[in-house]
Write a protein that holds these residues in place. Structure first.
Motif: not given
Length: 165
Positions: A91-101, A116-124
């Motif tokens: 949210w703060a960076q306004a970008q998709t973050l992919v965390v492998a671990d 164990r892993s996560e992806i977060v995508v901003p919704l506009y």
């Protein structure tokens, strides 16, 4: 009622490509149906990809935090401050973050020990402001990649275009 059925052995990009038009078809522009639309998106994604957790957090501007919205999976954190955890950072960076671990990611918020892993995508919103984030967790390390980022961004764009955010 929509029935989503894709062959599990299709390549990931093809599964997304076949799923996206079906997701678009179930979205509704009525504001009072936003939670239903978001809940259905969560259900479809979780069912088709067998992820641990799929859900939305929506921005609460008054508290400067994300609030838990429709989701599928084990119980989750209800409030996340801007800049905290993967969701707050996306949210703060306004970008998709992919965390492998997630075990090596600084400031990861562990709502479930199975993640164990996560992806977060901003919704506009249509005006370009961030309305929230789509958060997805998996039980295996390295579950998400650029293909997931690209297609989940398209899912969020479809929500922006269709749903009343």
């Amino acid at each position: 009622m929509h029935e989503f059925s894709l062959a599990a052995d299709l390549p990931k990009a093809q599964r997304y490509a076949e799923l996206l038009p079906q997701i678009r078809a179930m979205l509704d522009p009525e504001p009072e149906l936003l939670n239903a639309a978001l809940g259905n998106v969560c259900a479809v994604l979780k069912e088709q990809f067998d992820w641990l957790w799929v859900g939305f957090y929506l921005v609460n501007d008054e508290q400067n935090e994300l609030l838990l919205a429709p989701f599928q999976g084990p119980p989750a954190c209800t409030r996340i401050a801007k800049g905290r955890g993967v969701c707050g950072q996306a949210w703060a960076q306004a970008q998709t973050l992919v965390v492998a671990d997630v075990s090596v990611h600084p400031d990861h918020i562990a709502c479930s020990s199975r993640s164990r892993s996560e992806i977060v995508v901003p919704l506009y919103r249509r005006n370009g402001e961030i309305a929230g984030v789509l958060d997805v967790d998996a039980e295996s390390v390295g579950a998400f990649d650029q293909t997931d980022a690209e297609w989940l961004e398209k899912v969020c764009a479809a929500i922006t275009e269709t749903a009343a955010l």
